[in-house]
Every structure is written in structure tokens, then in C-alpha cells.
Design a protein around this motif. Structure first.
Motif, PDB file in Angstrom:
ATOM      1  N   PRO A  82       0.700  -1.138   0.133  1.00 41.12           N
ATOM      2  CA  PRO A  82      -0.179   0.032   0.099  1.00 41.12           C
ATOM      3  C   PRO A  82       0.884   1.062   0.054  1.00 41.12           C
ATOM      4  CG  PRO A  82       0.261  -0.825   2.130  1.00 41.12           C
ATOM      5  CD  PRO A  82       1.052  -2.004   1.401  1.00 41.12           C
ATOM      6  N   GLY A  83       0.251   2.340  -0.436  1.00 45.78           N
ATOM      7  CA  GLY A  83       1.135   3.741  -0.292  1.00 45.78           C
ATOM      8  C   GLY A  83       2.102   3.505  -1.374  1.00 45.78           C
ATOM      9  N   LEU A  84       3.140   4.594  -1.041  1.00 42.58           N
ATOM     10  CA  LEU A  84       4.136   5.010  -1.850  1.00 42.58           C
ATOM     11  C   LEU A  84       5.658   4.229  -1.377  1.00 42.58           C
ATOM     12  CD1 LEU A  84       5.163   6.738  -4.451  1.00 42.58           C
ATOM     13  CD2 LEU A  84       6.003   8.382  -2.794  1.00 42.58           C
ATOM     14  N   VAL A  85       6.060   3.411  -2.239  1.00 40.40           N
ATOM     15  CA  VAL A  85       7.268   2.675  -2.183  1.00 40.40           C
ATOM     16  C   VAL A  85       8.359   3.117  -2.773  1.00 40.40           C
ATOM     17  CG1 VAL A  85       8.486   0.387  -1.423  1.00 40.40           C
ATOM     18  CG2 VAL A  85       5.912   0.809  -0.891  1.00 40.40           C
ATOM     19  N   MET A  86       9.484   3.635  -2.598  1.00 32.22           N
ATOM     20  CA  MET A  86      10.613   4.185  -3.172  1.00 32.22           C
ATOM     21  C   MET A  86      11.499   3.592  -3.074  1.00 32.22           C
ATOM     22  SD  MET A  86       9.838   8.416  -3.854  1.00 32.22           S
ATOM     23  CE  MET A  86      10.819   8.414  -5.562  1.00 32.22           C
ATOM     24  N   ALA A 102      16.690   2.922  -9.410  1.00 36.80           N
ATOM     25  CA  ALA A 102      15.622   3.492  -8.628  1.00 36.80           C
ATOM     26  C   ALA A 102      14.276   2.680  -9.390  1.00 36.80           C
ATOM     27  CB  ALA A 102      15.517   5.017  -9.122  1.00 36.80           C
ATOM     28  N   GLU A 103      13.363   2.872  -8.510  1.00 32.39           N
ATOM     29  CA  GLU A 103      12.040   2.206  -8.888  1.00 32.39           C
ATOM     30  C   GLU A 103      11.030   3.022  -7.834  1.00 32.39           C
ATOM     31  OE1 GLU A 103      11.198  -1.892 -10.178  1.00 32.39           O
ATOM     32  OE2 GLU A 103      10.329  -1.898  -8.196  1.00 32.39           O
ATOM     33  N   THR A 104       9.846   3.225  -8.439  1.00 30.39           N
ATOM     34  CA  THR A 104       8.809   3.735  -7.630  1.00 30.39           C
ATOM     35  C   THR A 104       7.465   3.172  -7.879  1.00 30.39           C
ATOM     36  OG1 THR A 104       9.821   6.102  -7.628  1.00 30.39           O
ATOM     37  CG2 THR A 104       7.467   5.884  -6.837  1.00 30.39           C
ATOM     38  N   ARG A 105       6.883   2.555  -6.624  1.00 34.85           N
ATOM     39  CA  ARG A 105       5.366   1.906  -6.911  1.00 34.85           C
ATOM     40  C   ARG A 105       4.363   2.641  -5.873  1.00 34.85           C
ATOM     41  NH1 ARG A 105       5.601  -3.260  -9.317  1.00 34.85           N
ATOM     42  NH2 ARG A 105       7.940  -3.926  -9.380  1.00 34.85           N
ATOM     43  N   PHE A 106       3.271   2.876  -6.523  1.00 34.41           N
ATOM     44  CA  PHE A 106       2.150   3.317  -5.758  1.00 34.41           C
ATOM     45  C   PHE A 106       0.945   2.349  -5.654  1.00 34.41           C
ATOM     46  CE2 PHE A 106      -1.530   6.490  -6.215  1.00 34.41           C
ATOM     47  CZ  PHE A 106      -1.596   6.732  -4.680  1.00 34.41           C
ATOM     48  N   ASP A 107       0.623   2.249  -4.479  1.00 33.34           N
ATOM     49  CA  ASP A 107      -0.346   1.164  -4.333  1.00 33.34           C
ATOM     50  C   ASP A 107      -0.222  -0.176  -5.030  1.00 33.34           C
ATOM     51  OD1 ASP A 107      -1.815   2.654  -2.491  1.00 33.34           O
ATOM     52  OD2 ASP A 107      -3.160   3.261  -3.944  1.00 33.34           O
ATOM     53  N   GLY A 108       1.083  -0.479  -5.158  1.00 29.90           N
ATOM     54  CA  GLY A 108       1.483  -1.752  -5.889  1.00 29.90           C
ATOM     55  C   GLY A 108       2.006  -1.741  -7.306  1.00 29.90           C
ATOM     56  N   GLN A 109       1.457  -0.553  -7.980  1.00 27.58           N
ATOM     57  CA  GLN A 109       1.557  -0.288  -9.224  1.00 27.58           C
ATOM     58  C   GLN A 109       2.974   0.505  -9.503  1.00 27.58           C
ATOM     59  OE1 GLN A 109      -0.187  -1.300 -11.901  1.00 27.58           O
ATOM     60  NE2 GLN A 109       1.648  -0.592 -13.168  1.00 27.58           N
ATOM     61  N   ARG A 110       3.786   0.041 -10.436  1.00 25.52           N
ATOM     62  CA  ARG A 110       5.132   0.800 -10.819  1.00 25.52           C
ATOM     63  C   ARG A 110       4.772   1.731 -11.466  1.00 25.52           C
ATOM     64  NH1 ARG A 110      10.239  -1.058 -14.890  1.00 25.52           N
ATOM     65  NH2 ARG A 110      11.612   0.429 -13.967  1.00 25.52           N
ATOM     66  N   LEU A 127       3.286  14.433 -11.068  1.00 28.28           N
ATOM     67  CA  LEU A 127       3.175  13.825 -10.169  1.00 28.28           C
ATOM     68  C   LEU A 127       1.663  13.660  -9.191  1.00 28.28           C
ATOM     69  CD1 LEU A 127       6.576  14.671  -8.613  1.00 28.28           C
ATOM     70  CD2 LEU A 127       6.235  12.453  -9.637  1.00 28.28           C
ATOM     71  N   ARG A 128       0.954  14.813  -8.993  1.00 28.42           N
ATOM     72  CA  ARG A 128      -0.047  14.764  -8.642  1.00 28.42           C
ATOM     73  C   ARG A 128      -1.129  13.828  -9.407  1.00 28.42           C
ATOM     74  NH1 ARG A 128      -0.793  19.824  -8.145  1.00 28.42           N
ATOM     75  NH2 ARG A 128      -0.406  20.102  -5.842  1.00 28.42           N
ATOM     76  N   HIS A 129      -1.041  13.991 -10.639  1.00 29.62           N
ATOM     77  CA  HIS A 129      -2.003  13.138 -11.637  1.00 29.62           C
ATOM     78  C   HIS A 129      -1.617  11.837 -11.353  1.00 29.62           C
ATOM     79  CE1 HIS A 129      -4.495  11.923 -14.710  1.00 29.62           C
ATOM     80  NE2 HIS A 129      -3.304  11.378 -15.355  1.00 29.62           N
ATOM     81  N   ALA A 130      -0.541  11.520 -11.144  1.00 26.79           N
ATOM     82  CA  ALA A 130       0.015  10.056 -11.197  1.00 26.79           C
ATOM     83  C   ALA A 130      -0.339   9.406  -9.901  1.00 26.79           C
ATOM     84  CB  ALA A 130       1.648   9.957 -11.530  1.00 26.79           C
ATOM     85  N   LEU A 131      -0.325  10.319  -8.810  1.00 25.74           N
ATOM     86  CA  LEU A 131      -0.802   9.727  -7.376  1.00 25.74           C
ATOM     87  C   LEU A 131      -2.223   9.983  -7.132  1.00 25.74           C
ATOM     88  CD1 LEU A 131       2.424  11.491  -5.643  1.00 25.74           C
ATOM     89  CD2 LEU A 131       2.027   8.923  -6.142  1.00 25.74           C
ATOM     90  N   GLY A 132      -3.174  10.123  -8.043  1.00 22.75           N
ATOM     91  CA  GLY A 132      -4.546  10.081  -7.852  1.00 22.75           C
ATOM     92  C   GLY A 132      -4.848  11.415  -7.034  1.00 22.75           C
ATOM     93  N   GLY A 133      -4.077  12.481  -7.078  1.00 20.78           N
ATOM     94  CA  GLY A 133      -4.215  13.606  -6.419  1.00 20.78           C
ATOM     95  C   GLY A 133      -3.867  13.695  -4.872  1.00 20.78           C
ATOM     96  N   GLN A 134      -3.131  12.530  -4.509  1.00 17.66           N
ATOM     97  CA  GLN A 134      -2.784  12.631  -3.045  1.00 17.66           C
ATOM     98  C   GLN A 134      -1.406  13.197  -2.893  1.00 17.66           C
ATOM     99  OE1 GLN A 134      -3.486   8.942  -0.908  1.00 17.66           O
ATOM    100  NE2 GLN A 134      -4.123   8.063  -2.587  1.00 17.66           N
ATOM    101  N   LEU A 135      -1.320  14.591  -3.464  1.00 20.73           N
ATOM    102  CA  LEU A 135      -0.284  15.474  -3.058  1.00 20.73           C
ATOM    103  C   LEU A 135      -0.510  16.895  -2.914  1.00 20.73           C
ATOM    104  CD1 LEU A 135       2.952  15.640  -5.548  1.00 20.73           C
ATOM    105  CD2 LEU A 135       2.195  17.356  -4.109  1.00 20.73           C
ATOM    106  N   ALA A 136      -0.604  17.341  -1.414  1.00 16.58           N
ATOM    107  CA  ALA A 136      -1.136  18.549  -1.226  1.00 16.58           C
ATOM    108  C   ALA A 136      -0.199  19.772  -1.551  1.00 16.58           C
ATOM    109  CB  ALA A 136      -1.302  18.677   0.276  1.00 16.58           C
ATOM    110  N   SER A 137      -0.800  21.042  -1.767  1.00 17.84           N
ATOM    111  CA  SER A 137       0.029  22.217  -1.916  1.00 17.84           C
ATOM    112  C   SER A 137      -0.152  23.001  -0.659  1.00 17.84           C
ATOM    113  CB  SER A 137      -0.867  22.995  -3.062  1.00 17.84           C
ATOM    114  OG  SER A 137      -0.917  22.152  -4.371  1.00 17.84           O
ATOM    115  N   ARG A 138       1.092  23.906  -0.531  1.00 15.67           N
ATOM    116  CA  ARG A 138       1.147  24.757   0.585  1.00 15.67           C
ATOM    117  C   ARG A 138       0.852  24.272   1.862  1.00 15.67           C
ATOM    118  NH1 ARG A 138      -2.990  29.537  -2.033  1.00 15.67           N
ATOM    119  NH2 ARG A 138      -1.807  29.661  -4.041  1.00 15.67           N
TER     120      ARG A 138
END
Length: 413
Positions: A224-228, A234-242, A290-301
Motif C-alpha cells: 500500500p501507499g508509496l514505496v520508493m 531507482a524504482e517507484t511503486r504506488f499502491d503496488g503499481q510501478r 506527479l499529483r496526477h500520477a498519485l491520484g491527487g494525493q499530493l497537497a499544496s502549501r
């Protein structure tokens, strides 16, 4: 290495080559076994007066390269590859699994030299086509390789030194080809092989999945979540998806992952670009992707990730803090994002590398030191510390001693 030492080494290589090729005698132990074996293979297949590498069909080579995973990866890190070539007056080449060159870029002098021997796209550089060379050794043996001056079988490249490292698909582990760095023999440098290894890792970490590529199958895990993974490849997975990210996006996301409290636009910009003349809007565009790739789970400010985050950096540092040196070295995949231009990540990379090294100097466990020496083959001090710390078992040397001495001798050579 001083020029007189290099010259002596070149003279010795030429004597060994002459002994083997012209006199028909075996010059061992002056010649490394892998070179001698390749000379034998080469002598049965190519004449010593070969003038250039044979060329594969141009359209076939272009078709293999076009839209391949290797092409995408090279384009993602092309700026770093070109900079390396220009700074060292090198020619950089990427091959396929048959040691056929698919892409090259060269400094001004080496580019002309490369063209005269068909060290160009389509050139076949297996030892059955053009004799002993580093590209063939790295591809055939599956490990980083160096060939200096007359260690090459063909005299057309006796004035060269070449370093090559295999390039693997980071998902399947399949060997796709090699990354090679070549220049003139008098520019030989101890870090040449390590540089080739780093450049190969840059390509691997930029490797996408592709329908043309063996890694095209499902690439999903249950994490689950972000695994870097940032150390080494380097490899990045979000909710199991690369996630397929370019280098800059990986750097931005890494900094956010390593700063869970969040970063302002100004802070993030300084950490990513330093004093480079890059606009805030450029950074905002990367964050938007990145926000789009993470399904919006990147806040601002401030910019802040809104999901569970794990990184191998924190994992390794946590193990070191708990005194678990062996597991920490096992989890340490190498330098943090090799070649990064981010000042914050460069500083962190140095911190992690020093932390691992100091832990090994304080507690030089043999298995951990052997693992570390694969990643840092020229760090003789760590190997020496381990040898000094090892006692004997029943009056016999520790079983790791021969391996450690072999690593030490290879590094000094």
C-alpha cells in the motif's frame, strides 16, 4: 595513474599480445584469464589485421532501436551520458544483447576515431566479429569489464581503453546489452569502470515497461501507499503499481517522500535545482504530473504527500541506527540516484554512503564487506579493516580471507 606507469603497462600488454599472436605461446600469468580466453576465441574467428567492425543491416538496427525500452531509457538520461562523453572526451555506446551497437555519442576527438573502426550504430562488437573488447566481455560474462590497449585482440584498437557494464531490465533481470565508455589508452583512470557501472544503472533506472520488452507483463504488488527504491537502481511503486517517471520527477518525489512534514515551493525548488536558472513554473509542471500520477494525493502549501510512504534510504539508515550492519549493507543497493544534479539529494547520497562505510569500518563483518566491495570495489580501506579484524578458526584462516584478499588485489591492480 602517472603517464610513465601507463606507458609501462601498455608496453607489457603489447609484449604479451605479441607472445600470443606472433609466437603462439601462452603469456600467462601476465594476462588475465578472461582476456586470454577471449584471445583464443578471437584468433579462431578473426584475422589480426581486421580493419573495422562489420556492420549489421542499417534498417534492421534502426528497427530494433526505435521505440525500444533501451531507446526510451537512454533518451531519459541522454543529457548525463552526453556530459560524461564531452567532459572526458569519451565515446559512449549502448548495445543490444548481441553486442550490436544501437546508440553512440562521442567527444570531438573520440567520435572521429570511433567512426574509422565502425564503432557506430550497427557495428558488431562481439569478439567473433572484431576480437577481444570490453563490450563483448561485459555482455558475455555478465559483469563490468575493462580492456586496456593491446589487451584488445585487434590492433585497430590498441590505442584504446574501454570500460563496459551490463544493462539489465530492472523488473525481469534480463540482460539487454551493455553500456560502454571508450577513450585513448593514455586517458586511463581508476574510476573508469565505476563510471561505466554508474552509467549502466542510470539507464536501468530510466527503463520503462514496453509491449516490445520482456517486462511488459503485469507489474503489480500488494504494497500500500508509496514505496520508493532510490539506492542503486531507482524504482517507484504506488499502491503496488510501478510508476513510470522521468529522472526529474523521481527526484522531486524522492524529496517529498523524505520530508513528510512538507516543503514550500521555494524550499523544493532550492533542493531540486540549487542555483540553476530554472523557473518555478517548470517545477510546478513536474508537481502537477506527479499529483496526477498519485491520484491527487499530493497537497499544496506546503507540498506534502498524503499517503503512507516508505523509502529504502530510511530503511538503511534505520538499520544502521540500530546497529544492524549486515542487514543494512544487504539493503544498500548503491549510491542514491547516481548522477543526480539535485544539491539536496547529492548531500544525502554522500551522507548515506559515509554512514554505511563508517559502520563497516567499526564492525567489518565479512559477508557485509564482500557485499559492499561489489558496490565500491576501490574502497580498499574497508577490506583491509575486515582482514585485520579476522582471526583464525582452529588455527586456520577465516574462510572469507581468500575472497577478501582477492578483492584487495583486484582493487589495487
Amino acid at each position: 595513474m602517472p603517464r610513465d606507469e601507463l606507458h609501462s603497462r601498455r608496453v607489457e600488454a603489447m609484449r604479451a599480445w605479441t607472445t600470443f599472436v606472433e609466437a603462439g605461446d601462452v603469456p600467462a600469468p601476465r594476462v588475465r584469464p578472461e582476456i586470454l580466453h577471449s584471445w583464443a576465441r578471437s584468433g579462431a574467428a578473426v584475422p589480426t589485421d581486421v580493419g573495422e567492425a562489420p556492420l549489421a543491416d542499417e534498417s534492421e538496427t534502426a528497427a530494433i532501436w526505435q521505440d525500444s525500452a533501451l531507446q526510451v531509457a537512454v533518451e531519459n538520461v541522454e543529457a548525463e551520458l552526453r556530459r560524461t562523453a564531452e567532459d572526458g572526451d569519451l565515446v559512449v555506446a549502448v548495445t543490444d544483447a548481441e553486442t550490436r551497437i544501437l546508440w553512440t555519442y562521442g567527444g570531438r576527438v573520440m567520435r572521429r576515431k570511433a567512426e574509422t573502426v565502425n564503432f557506430v550504430p550497427g557495428g558488431r562488437w562481439d569478439d567473433q566479429s572484431v576480437g577481444t573488447n570490453a563490450l563483448d566481455l561485459a555482455n558475455r560474462l555478465g559483469q563490468p569489464s575493462m580492456v586496456f590497449s593491446a589487451e584488445h585482440y585487434a590492433p585497430i584498437v590498441h590505442n584504446w581503453v574501454c570500460w563496459a557494464a551490463p544493462v539489465h531490465d530492472p523488473v525481469t533481470g534480463a540482460q539487454l546489452g551493455v553500456l560502454d565508455l571508450s577513450t585513448t589508452w593514455d586517458r586511463t583512470h581508476p574510476i573508469g569502470l565505476a563510471t561505466a557501472r554508474v552509467m549502466a544503472r542510470l539507464i536501468e533506472q530510466a527503463m520503462p515497461r514496453s509491449h516490445h520488452h520482456p517486462s511488459a507483463g503485469p507489474d503489480v504488488t500488494g504494497d500500500p501507499g508509496l514505496v520508493m527504491s532510490l539506492l542503486g537502481t531507482a524504482e517507484t511503486r504506488f499502491d503496488g503499481q510501478r510508476l513510470l517517471l522521468n529522472r526529474r520527477q523521481t527526484e522531486v518525489l524522492a524529496l517529498l517522500a523524505l520530508h513528510p512534514e512538507g516543503l514550500s515551493l521555494e524550499q523544493l525548488h532550492a533542493m531540486v535545482y540549487g542555483d540553476q536558472a530554472v523557473t518555478f513554473s517548470t517545477l510546478k509542471a513536474e508537481v502537477s504530473h506527479l499529483r496526477h500520477a498519485l491520484g491527487g494525493q499530493l497537497a499544496s502549501r506546503p507540498y506534502r504527500l498524503l499517503m503512507p510512504v516508505e523509502t529504502d534510504v530510511e530503511h538503511v539508515l534505520g538499520l544502521l541506527r540500530r546497529g544492524q550492519v549486515g542487514p543494512a549493507v544487504e539493503a544498500y543497493g548503491g549510491d542514491l540516484l547516481p548522477g543526480t544534479n539535485s544539491p539536496a539529494l547529492t548531500e544525502l547520497a554522500e551522507y548515506v554512503a559515509v554512514a554505511v562505510r563508517e559502520a563497516l569500518l567499526a564492525d567489518p563483518q565479512p559477508d557485509a564487506v564482500l557485499r559492499y566491495s561489489d558496490l565500491a570495489p576501490y574502497d580498499t580501506e574497508v577490506v583491509e579493516a575486515c582482514l585485520a579484524a579476522l582471526g583464525t578458526i582452529g588455527g586456520r584462516p577465516h574462510p572469507a580471507v581468500p575472497l577478501l584478499k582477492g578483492r584487495l588485489a583486484a582493487a589495487r591492480d
